[in-house]
Design an enzyme around this catalytic site. Structure first.
Site, PDB file in Angstrom:
ATOM      1  CG  HIS A   1      68.937 127.520 -10.232  1.00  0.00           C
ATOM      2  ND1 HIS A   1      69.838 127.267  -9.358  1.00  0.00           N
ATOM      3  CD2 HIS A   1      67.760 127.292  -9.556  1.00  0.00           C
ATOM      4  CE1 HIS A   1      69.269 126.880  -8.129  1.00  0.00           C
ATOM      5  NE2 HIS A   1      68.062 127.003  -8.320  1.00  0.00           N
TER       6      HIS A   1
ATOM      7  CG  ASP B   1      59.622 128.276 -10.234  1.00  0.00           C
ATOM      8  OD1 ASP B   1      58.583 127.634  -9.334  1.00  0.00           O
ATOM      9  OD2 ASP B   1      60.660 129.101  -9.660  1.00  0.00           O
TER      10      ASP B   1
HETATM   11  N1  COA Z   1      65.854 135.907 -18.168  1.00  0.00           N
HETATM   12  C1  COA Z   1      66.857 136.602 -18.882  1.00  0.00           C
HETATM   13  N2  COA Z   1      68.054 136.941 -18.578  1.00  0.00           N
HETATM   14  C2  COA Z   1      68.527 136.328 -17.258  1.00  0.00           C
HETATM   15  C3  COA Z   1      67.490 135.408 -16.659  1.00  0.00           C
HETATM   16  C4  COA Z   1      66.315 135.345 -17.051  1.00  0.00           C
HETATM   17  N3  COA Z   1      65.368 134.479 -16.580  1.00  0.00           N
HETATM   18  N4  COA Z   1      68.310 135.083 -15.571  1.00  0.00           N
HETATM   19  C5  COA Z   1      69.295 135.425 -15.506  1.00  0.00           C
HETATM   20  N5  COA Z   1      69.734 136.231 -16.688  1.00  0.00           N
HETATM   21  C6  COA Z   1      70.866 136.963 -17.167  1.00  0.00           C
HETATM   22  C7  COA Z   1      70.903 138.218 -16.125  1.00  0.00           C
HETATM   23  O1  COA Z   1      70.203 139.182 -16.750  1.00  0.00           O
HETATM   24  C8  COA Z   1      72.468 138.435 -16.084  1.00  0.00           C
HETATM   25  O2  COA Z   1      73.011 138.756 -17.492  1.00  0.00           O
HETATM   26  P1  COA Z   1      73.859 139.811 -17.522  1.00  0.00           P
HETATM   27  O3  COA Z   1      75.265 139.210 -16.855  1.00  0.00           O
HETATM   28  O4  COA Z   1      73.984 139.981 -18.970  1.00  0.00           O
HETATM   29  O5  COA Z   1      73.573 141.022 -16.793  1.00  0.00           O
HETATM   30  C9  COA Z   1      73.101 136.935 -16.037  1.00  0.00           C
HETATM   31  O6  COA Z   1      71.910 136.163 -16.623  1.00  0.00           O
HETATM   32  C10 COA Z   1      72.928 136.693 -14.530  1.00  0.00           C
HETATM   33  O7  COA Z   1      71.813 136.526 -13.755  1.00  0.00           O
HETATM   34  P2  COA Z   1      71.464 137.055 -12.452  1.00  0.00           P
HETATM   35  O8  COA Z   1      70.319 137.579 -12.235  1.00  0.00           O
HETATM   36  O9  COA Z   1      72.981 137.946 -11.937  1.00  0.00           O
HETATM   37  O10 COA Z   1      71.485 135.596 -11.793  1.00  0.00           O
HETATM   38  P3  COA Z   1      71.290 135.228 -10.268  1.00  0.00           P
HETATM   39  O11 COA Z   1      72.079 134.127 -10.058  1.00  0.00           O
HETATM   40  O12 COA Z   1      71.430 136.571  -9.138  1.00  0.00           O
HETATM   41  O13 COA Z   1      69.718 135.006 -10.100  1.00  0.00           O
HETATM   42  C11 COA Z   1      67.807 133.872 -10.655  1.00  0.00           C
HETATM   43  C12 COA Z   1      69.300 133.760 -10.442  1.00  0.00           C
HETATM   44  C13 COA Z   1      67.061 132.487 -10.766  1.00  0.00           C
HETATM   45  C14 COA Z   1      67.091 134.861  -9.724  1.00  0.00           C
HETATM   46  C15 COA Z   1      67.459 134.394 -12.081  1.00  0.00           C
HETATM   47  O14 COA Z   1      68.106 133.775 -13.308  1.00  0.00           O
HETATM   48  C16 COA Z   1      66.094 135.050 -12.461  1.00  0.00           C
HETATM   49  O15 COA Z   1      65.680 135.986 -12.179  1.00  0.00           O
HETATM   50  N6  COA Z   1      65.484 134.134 -13.086  1.00  0.00           N
HETATM   51  C17 COA Z   1      63.926 134.239 -13.275  1.00  0.00           C
HETATM   52  C18 COA Z   1      63.125 134.125 -12.105  1.00  0.00           C
HETATM   53  C19 COA Z   1      62.939 132.663 -11.795  1.00  0.00           C
HETATM   54  O16 COA Z   1      62.807 131.786 -12.682  1.00  0.00           O
HETATM   55  N7  COA Z   1      63.358 132.376 -10.565  1.00  0.00           N
HETATM   56  C20 COA Z   1      63.030 131.163  -9.985  1.00  0.00           C
HETATM   57  C21 COA Z   1      64.464 130.252  -9.470  1.00  0.00           C
HETATM   58  S1  COA Z   1      64.162 128.604  -9.229  1.00  0.00           S
END
Ligand code: COA
Length: 380
Positions: A266, A317
């Site tokens: 998140h 989710d």
């Molecule tokens: N699975 C694997 N790795 C994850 C992850 C996941 N679900 N969520 C974050 N990470 C990792 C990223 O790869 C990144 O790693 P790195 O620094 O080694 O590159 C780090 O954690 C930060 O992630 P990032 O995507 O930059 O965070 P964000 O704040 O931009 O995105 C979300 C937040 C929620 C979009 C992201 O965690 C995600 O895509 N989750 C899955 C989708 C989801 O469940 N969405 C519903 C949100 S309520």
């Protein structure tokens, strides 16, 4: 220009992380605590109803008994689709449509039947709010009935939104327990500070556009797998994995391939999402009762692995997927269900944006080519 960009040099925050874009009194996230209008999500999930939460989000206070009953009755009255809407819905390709595309299209069309569509004044907005929040569940349920070749079910005026939604999807009366559990899910999804779709609704509102446009924008934003679309992906992942034993390797392979595991992580919560904690307990209870406890065990196992390997925790989710699965809701309706609840939060944001509006217009730092000279088409 000498090949150099001379312009605005504000700091770039990719994804606007940490940027405070507005003042809001609707909901707040502090560490691992979520509140709606000052009430904790735990308190509301345990004691409140979805209708009460809708009133709270829109009015900044809990309703009195008569106010609550009036709001419930109005929302449910709006769960009867107009004949124009039914005609349109039957013309759309329900059998092949992506449900969120269908929902977005029908919601967008409603402005053309709405007597208040051109009025963005307070009274008109409150009338539109009631109509939009009520009709969302009816569109999602109606869509499902149409694609199954079944009749659209009319709501029962004496019941609430959660009960009616289940009734209108399945065509049979839900048990009180099912309606209650689903009502709790609606409460948990109703608002979440400046999430991606609420921001989208506010951006549209900030141009002084109308509520139907703002909600249509928000539906399109919620659809994406990084936002509301994640719940469907979680259930598909669990079905693909198939067993508790297979889950460890599946997750390790996904992480090695740098894939995101849906329902995990998140932007704001770094110590856990309080909604996920409530849904985890619900998933444990409901999967056990439905003889599907392995889905809960797989989820819990993935939850542990992700915490251990990446320090990431589940979001709303993750456990809602198995909860909806036990409720017998088709997987591709999970994200539309999110919209049925979140519309209440979007509307609260739209109303708040109108109150203190300034158009959203950030900058983009130009990183493209400079000093290009136009040449005629036959010389390129
Ligand atoms: N699975 C694997 N790795 C994850 C992850 C996941 N679900 N969520 C974050 N990470 C990792 C990223 O790869 C990144 O790693 P790195 O620094 O080694 O590159 C780090 O954690 C930060 O992630 P990032 O995507 O930059 O965070 P964000 O704040 O931009 O995105 C979300 C937040 C929620 C979009 C992201 O965690 C995600 O895509 N989750 C899955 C989708 C989801 O469940 N969405 C519903 C949100 S309520």
């Amino acid at each position: 220009m000498g090949g150099e960009v001379k312009e605005f040099d504000g700091a770039i925050d990719k994804g606007l992380e940490g940027v405070v874009a507005c003042t809001t009194k609707i909901s707040s996230i502090q560490d691992a605590t979520l509140t709606y209008r000052g009430y904790t999500i735990e308190d509301l999930a345990e004691h409140s109803t979805f209708e009460e939460v809708v009133f709270l989000l829109w009015n900044d206070r809990l309703p009195k008994k008569e106010e609550l009953e009036k709001l419930r009755a109005e929302l449910v009255a709006n769960m009867t689709l107009s004949s124009e809407t039914v005609t349109l819905m039957k013309q759309l390709p329900a059998k092949t449509a992506v449900p969120m595309d269908y929902l977005r299209t029908v919601v967008s069309s409603l402005s053309m039947q709405d007597a208040d569509s051109k009025d963005i004044g307070d009274d008109a907005n409150h009338r539109k709010a009631m109509r939009l929040a009520g009709v969302m569940g009816a569109i999602v349920a109606g869509f499902h009935r149409i694609r199954e070749g079944k009749d659209i079910v009319k709501p029962d005026a004496s019941k609430g939104v959660a009960w009616n939604f289940m009734y209108m999807v399945k065509g049979e009366k839900p048990t009180d327990q099912l309606a209650k559990d689903f009502d709790t899910c609606l409460i948990l999804h109703a608002d979440h500070e400046l999430n991606c779709s609420a921001f989208s609704a506010r951006v549209t509102t900030s141009s002084l556009s109308d509520m139907h446009s703002a909600i249509t924008s928000a539906i399109g934003t919620l659809k994406g797998p990084l936002h509301g679309g994640a719940n469907e992906q979680v259930m598909k992942m669990l079905l693909r994995i198939g067993s508790i034993e297979a889950s460890k390797k599946f997750i390790e392979d996904a992480l090695n391939a740098k894939e995101k595991v849906m329902g995990i992580g998140h932007r704001v919560y770094k110590h856990g999402d309080p909604r996920a904690r409530i849904l985890r307990k619900m998933s444990d209870r409901l999967t056990k009762a439905a003889g599907m406890h392995h889905f809960y065990e797989m989820s819990a196992n993935i939850d542990d692995i992700m915490q251990e390997k990446k320090g990431l925790m589940p979001n709303v989710d993750f456990y809602s997927a198995t909860v909806y699965y036990t409720m017998g809701v088709p997987i591709d309706l999970y994200t539309p269900i999110f919209a049925v609840s979140r519309v209440s939060g979007w509307i609260a944001h739209v109303l708040e944006q109108y109150e203190h509006n300034r158009i959203y217009r950030p900058r983009g730092r130009y990183a493209g080519k400079l000093d290009q000279k136009w040449t005629p088409v036959d010389k390129r």
